[in-house]
Design a protein around this motif. Structure first.
Motif, PDB file in Angstrom:
ATOM      1  N   GLY A   1      -0.589  10.445   2.888  1.00 40.52           N
ATOM      2  CA  GLY A   1      -1.055   9.722   4.285  1.00 40.52           C
ATOM      3  C   GLY A   1      -2.472   9.695   4.370  1.00 40.52           C
ATOM      4  O   GLY A   1      -2.902   8.991   5.250  1.00 40.52           O
ATOM      5  N   LYS A   2      -3.384  10.016   3.785  1.00 40.35           N
ATOM      6  CA  LYS A   2      -4.796   9.989   3.965  1.00 40.35           C
ATOM      7  C   LYS A   2      -5.226   8.642   3.729  1.00 40.35           C
ATOM      8  O   LYS A   2      -6.175   8.110   4.523  1.00 40.35           O
ATOM      9  CB  LYS A   2      -5.441  11.032   3.073  1.00 40.35           C
ATOM     10  CG  LYS A   2      -7.099  11.023   3.417  1.00 40.35           C
ATOM     11  CD  LYS A   2      -8.050  11.809   2.516  1.00 40.35           C
ATOM     12  CE  LYS A   2      -9.405  11.964   2.960  1.00 40.35           C
ATOM     13  NZ  LYS A   2     -10.550  12.857   2.182  1.00 40.35           N
TER      14      LYS A   2
ATOM     15  N   PRO B   1       5.997   3.583   7.809  1.00 44.51           N
ATOM     16  CA  PRO B   1       5.304   4.990   7.944  1.00 44.51           C
ATOM     17  C   PRO B   1       3.713   4.986   7.557  1.00 44.51           C
ATOM     18  O   PRO B   1       3.063   6.078   8.026  1.00 44.51           O
ATOM     19  CB  PRO B   1       5.920   5.424   6.488  1.00 44.51           C
ATOM     20  CG  PRO B   1       7.204   4.586   6.370  1.00 44.51           C
ATOM     21  CD  PRO B   1       6.857   2.992   6.795  1.00 44.51           C
ATOM     22  N   ASN B   2       3.110   3.840   6.911  1.00 42.09           N
ATOM     23  CA  ASN B   2       1.901   3.848   6.559  1.00 42.09           C
ATOM     24  C   ASN B   2       0.881   3.037   7.485  1.00 42.09           C
ATOM     25  O   ASN B   2       0.099   2.331   7.230  1.00 42.09           O
ATOM     26  CB  ASN B   2       1.641   3.387   5.041  1.00 42.09           C
ATOM     27  CG  ASN B   2       2.272   2.103   4.537  1.00 42.09           C
ATOM     28  OD1 ASN B   2       3.096   1.754   5.165  1.00 42.09           O
ATOM     29  ND2 ASN B   2       1.637   1.622   3.696  1.00 42.09           N
TER      30      ASN B   2
ATOM     31  N   LEU C   1       1.010  -1.409   0.206  1.00 40.74           N
ATOM     32  CA  LEU C   1       0.011  -0.103   0.230  1.00 40.74           C
ATOM     33  C   LEU C   1       0.931   1.191  -0.014  1.00 40.74           C
ATOM     34  O   LEU C   1       0.207   2.411  -0.127  1.00 40.74           O
ATOM     35  CB  LEU C   1      -0.857   0.080   1.073  1.00 40.74           C
ATOM     36  CG  LEU C   1      -2.044  -1.197   1.161  1.00 40.74           C
ATOM     37  CD1 LEU C   1      -2.343  -1.214   2.589  1.00 40.74           C
ATOM     38  CD2 LEU C   1      -3.059  -0.867   0.148  1.00 40.74           C
ATOM     39  N   ARG C   2       2.071   1.281  -0.016  1.00 40.03           N
ATOM     40  CA  ARG C   2       2.950   2.138   0.420  1.00 40.03           C
ATOM     41  C   ARG C   2       2.861   3.282  -0.810  1.00 40.03           C
ATOM     42  O   ARG C   2       2.910   4.408  -0.512  1.00 40.03           O
ATOM     43  CB  ARG C   2       4.481   1.967   0.486  1.00 40.03           C
ATOM     44  CG  ARG C   2       5.396   3.146   0.721  1.00 40.03           C
ATOM     45  CD  ARG C   2       5.110   3.810   2.102  1.00 40.03           C
ATOM     46  NE  ARG C   2       5.984   5.026   2.162  1.00 40.03           N
ATOM     47  CZ  ARG C   2       7.010   5.023   2.581  1.00 40.03           C
ATOM     48  NH1 ARG C   2       7.781   3.956   3.387  1.00 40.03           N
ATOM     49  NH2 ARG C   2       7.875   5.941   2.630  1.00 40.03           N
ATOM     50  N   PRO C   3       2.916   2.798  -2.087  1.00 41.66           N
ATOM     51  CA  PRO C   3       2.818   3.858  -3.435  1.00 41.66           C
ATOM     52  C   PRO C   3       1.537   4.592  -3.076  1.00 41.66           C
ATOM     53  O   PRO C   3       1.499   5.890  -3.424  1.00 41.66           O
ATOM     54  CB  PRO C   3       2.837   2.732  -4.379  1.00 41.66           C
ATOM     55  CG  PRO C   3       3.562   1.661  -4.094  1.00 41.66           C
ATOM     56  CD  PRO C   3       3.098   1.293  -2.550  1.00 41.66           C
ATOM     57  N   ILE C   4       0.301   4.234  -2.531  1.00 40.94           N
ATOM     58  CA  ILE C   4      -0.834   4.954  -2.562  1.00 40.94           C
ATOM     59  C   ILE C   4      -0.836   6.083  -1.209  1.00 40.94           C
ATOM     60  O   ILE C   4      -1.098   7.203  -1.502  1.00 40.94           O
ATOM     61  CB  ILE C   4      -1.813   3.973  -2.219  1.00 40.94           C
ATOM     62  CG1 ILE C   4      -2.292   3.071  -3.313  1.00 40.94           C
ATOM     63  CG2 ILE C   4      -3.265   4.718  -1.975  1.00 40.94           C
ATOM     64  CD1 ILE C   4      -3.236   2.008  -3.044  1.00 40.94           C
ATOM     65  N   PHE C   5       0.044   5.459  -0.285  1.00 34.36           N
ATOM     66  CA  PHE C   5       0.371   6.253   0.738  1.00 34.36           C
ATOM     67  C   PHE C   5       0.915   7.551   0.308  1.00 34.36           C
ATOM     68  O   PHE C   5       0.752   8.653   0.819  1.00 34.36           O
ATOM     69  CB  PHE C   5       0.865   5.444   1.970  1.00 34.36           C
ATOM     70  CG  PHE C   5       1.617   6.261   3.165  1.00 34.36           C
ATOM     71  CD1 PHE C   5       0.412   6.662   4.000  1.00 34.36           C
ATOM     72  CD2 PHE C   5       2.700   6.939   3.345  1.00 34.36           C
ATOM     73  CE1 PHE C   5       0.909   7.349   5.232  1.00 34.36           C
ATOM     74  CE2 PHE C   5       3.024   7.541   4.297  1.00 34.36           C
ATOM     75  CZ  PHE C   5       2.180   7.817   5.264  1.00 34.36           C
ATOM     76  N   ASP C   6       1.836   7.337  -0.365  1.00 35.95           N
ATOM     77  CA  ASP C   6       2.960   8.421  -0.703  1.00 35.95           C
ATOM     78  C   ASP C   6       2.194   9.275  -1.857  1.00 35.95           C
ATOM     79  O   ASP C   6       2.276  10.551  -1.594  1.00 35.95           O
ATOM     80  CB  ASP C   6       4.076   7.779  -1.558  1.00 35.95           C
ATOM     81  CG  ASP C   6       5.371   7.139  -0.453  1.00 35.95           C
ATOM     82  OD1 ASP C   6       5.072   7.489   0.820  1.00 35.95           O
ATOM     83  OD2 ASP C   6       5.874   6.070  -0.926  1.00 35.95           O
ATOM     84  N   GLN C   7       1.400   8.703  -2.724  1.00 33.84           N
ATOM     85  CA  GLN C   7       0.681   9.526  -3.713  1.00 33.84           C
ATOM     86  C   GLN C   7      -0.200  10.562  -2.895  1.00 33.84           C
ATOM     87  O   GLN C   7      -0.668  11.538  -3.412  1.00 33.84           O
ATOM     88  CB  GLN C   7      -0.110   8.873  -4.784  1.00 33.84           C
ATOM     89  CG  GLN C   7      -0.666   9.297  -5.679  1.00 33.84           C
ATOM     90  CD  GLN C   7      -1.505   8.317  -6.799  1.00 33.84           C
ATOM     91  OE1 GLN C   7      -1.831   7.073  -6.283  1.00 33.84           O
ATOM     92  NE2 GLN C   7      -1.583   8.763  -7.895  1.00 33.84           N
ATOM     93  N   GLN C   8      -1.218   9.897  -1.918  1.00 36.59           N
ATOM     94  CA  GLN C   8      -2.320  10.519  -1.251  1.00 36.59           C
ATOM     95  C   GLN C   8      -1.597  11.322   0.170  1.00 36.59           C
ATOM     96  O   GLN C   8      -2.715  11.867   0.585  1.00 36.59           O
ATOM     97  CB  GLN C   8      -3.385   9.696  -1.179  1.00 36.59           C
ATOM     98  CG  GLN C   8      -3.770   9.222  -2.612  1.00 36.59           C
ATOM     99  CD  GLN C   8      -5.161   8.332  -2.180  1.00 36.59           C
ATOM    100  OE1 GLN C   8      -5.858   8.594  -1.253  1.00 36.59           O
ATOM    101  NE2 GLN C   8      -5.611   7.428  -3.167  1.00 36.59           N
TER     102      GLN C   8
ATOM    103  N   ALA D   1      -0.268  17.091   8.486  1.00 33.73           N
ATOM    104  CA  ALA D   1      -0.590  16.880   7.005  1.00 33.73           C
ATOM    105  C   ALA D   1      -0.651  15.456   6.602  1.00 33.73           C
ATOM    106  O   ALA D   1      -1.622  15.296   5.650  1.00 33.73           O
ATOM    107  CB  ALA D   1       0.297  17.703   6.134  1.00 33.73           C
ATOM    108  N   THR D   2       0.119  14.426   7.258  1.00 32.19           N
ATOM    109  CA  THR D   2       0.228  13.090   6.758  1.00 32.19           C
ATOM    110  C   THR D   2      -0.718  12.400   7.547  1.00 32.19           C
ATOM    111  O   THR D   2      -0.590  11.132   7.441  1.00 32.19           O
ATOM    112  CB  THR D   2       1.286  12.728   6.491  1.00 32.19           C
ATOM    113  OG1 THR D   2       2.286  12.773   7.869  1.00 32.19           O
ATOM    114  CG2 THR D   2       2.284  13.636   5.557  1.00 32.19           C
ATOM    115  N   MET D   3      -1.580  12.845   8.579  1.00 33.75           N
ATOM    116  CA  MET D   3      -2.220  11.951   9.495  1.00 33.75           C
ATOM    117  C   MET D   3      -3.715  11.624   8.853  1.00 33.75           C
ATOM    118  O   MET D   3      -4.081  12.388   8.259  1.00 33.75           O
ATOM    119  CB  MET D   3      -2.295  12.487  10.991  1.00 33.75           C
ATOM    120  CG  MET D   3      -1.082  12.961  11.449  1.00 33.75           C
ATOM    121  SD  MET D   3      -1.301  13.512  13.196  1.00 33.75           S
ATOM    122  CE  MET D   3      -2.023  12.080  14.060  1.00 33.75           C
TER     123      MET D   3
END
Length: 345
Positions: free
Chosen positions: A105-106, A137-138, A96-103, A196-198
């Motif tokens: 953290g939401k 991180p995610n 899921l990390r690529p989605i986390f980075d792209q969005q 911001a990333t929470m």
């Protein structure tokens, strides 16, 4: 002439045309792969799910369990079981990390559940939450909405941990969580700490409340129609889980919410002819609410702001039944580890 847009499935259409997000209520590799193909942006892991993962993927994990047992010579089967929960969670969080980075953290998070046995111990829940938060991180950490669990939400949010409220079935629980999370976010903002990333969420286990009301109907010989079953500025999304019928998905379409069905329900939804259209703003028939309120005191308690006091969260029927199931799953997972650690001769 405009080209018609095609979608892979109803769930994919929902994720592409509305604000409603799809998370996968599983950390199984095949289940998560399927969900991602249909637009999922999150997933869940807990002892119940790890049991299912082992049923599907034991050839993949049996050797690793043996390695953990060998490397941690003094560890109990319980400690090995939770080490496995952590490892499976971290492995699937990487998907899921690529989605986390792209969005930012939401979304793109793996939701990992704290030990349900600690539902009365705020300090133990906080300690485990901090450990889980450091796995990747995610990560987003699940805390039960018991009295002790609720006491952890503000401080963990202040410490920068994104939380997912679980063992939650009622409006009073959701409001209490939202207010605690908001206090934590505001404390961070006052001190110049980033939020911001929470991406905190509050799960409402809609199907488990249904199960409880149906059980009460059977016990008390109540007859009822079987089909009955962000204004305050909170920065917390609601997440729908524990599916029992398509309305636990379809009636929420269009909202800035998360739906998190297991893969078997995703496949059912994708094979259905349910139209993907905004329904979140359609009011529930007042007659339905009235009848449920009259016949089920616990529905009224769950439906009404203030209907449950914090000290009643732990003894609310759906809470007790869910905690018992989660705790039993922990014991079952330990027994699976025992078969490898101490095989029967």
């Amino acid at each position: 002439m405009a080209t018609a847009v095609t979608f892979k499935s109803p769930l994919h259409q929902m994720t592409q045309t509305t604000r409603t997000c799809l998370w996968n209520d599983s950390a199984g590799f095949e289940d998560l792969t399927y969900a991602l193909e249909h637009g999922a942006v999150g997933a869940t892991c807990n002892p119940v799910i790890v049991l299912d993962v082992l049923k599907q993927e034991m050839p993949l994990w049996k050797g690793r369990i043996a390695e953990l047992i060998d490397a941690r010579r003094s560890a109990s089967e319980r400690e090995i079981a939770w080490a496995l929960v952590e490892e499976i969670s971290a492995t699937r969080a990487a998907m899921l990390r690529p989605i986390f980075d792209q969005q930012g953290g939401k979304n793109g998070r793996l939701s990992i559940q704290t030990d349900p046995i600690q539902y009365r111990n705020t300090e133990a829940l906080m300690e485990q939450a901090m450990r889980f938060n450091a796995l990747a991180p995610n990560m987003i950490v699940k805390i039960p909405v018991t009295a002790a669990g609720l006491a952890a939400f503000e401080d963990l949010t202040y410490k920068g941990v994104s939380l997912n409220a679980t063992v939650c079935f009622s409006l009073p629980q959701c409001v209490a969580v939202a207010e605690a999370v908001e206090r934590g976010l505001q404390r961070r903002e006052r001190e110049g700490l980033s939020i911001a990333t929470m991406g905190p969420v509050c799960t409402i286990m809609v199907g488990r409340l249904d199960d409880w009301l149906k059980l009460q109907a059977e016990r008390q010989n109540i007859t009822i129609n079987p089909g009955y079953f962000q204004q305050r500025g909170y920065r917390l999304r609601l997440l729908s889980a524990a599916f029992r019928n398509h309305m636990h998905w379809s009636e929420l379409i269009g909202g800035d919410v998360v739906i998190s069905p297991p893969c078997k329900w995703q496949r059912r939804f994708n094979a259905s002819d349910v139209m993907v259209e905004d329904r979140i703003h359609l009011p529930v028939d007042a007659r339905i609410v009235s009848e449920l309120s009259k016949k089920f005191p616990d529905f009224l308690r769950a439906y009404t702001d203030g209907g449950l006091a914090v000290e009643e969260f732990d003894t609310f029927g759906p809470t007790v039944r869910t905690l018992r199931q989660f705790i039993e799953a922990c014991h079952e997972l330990e027994s699976q580890i025992r078969e490898i650690m101490l095989p029967n001769p």
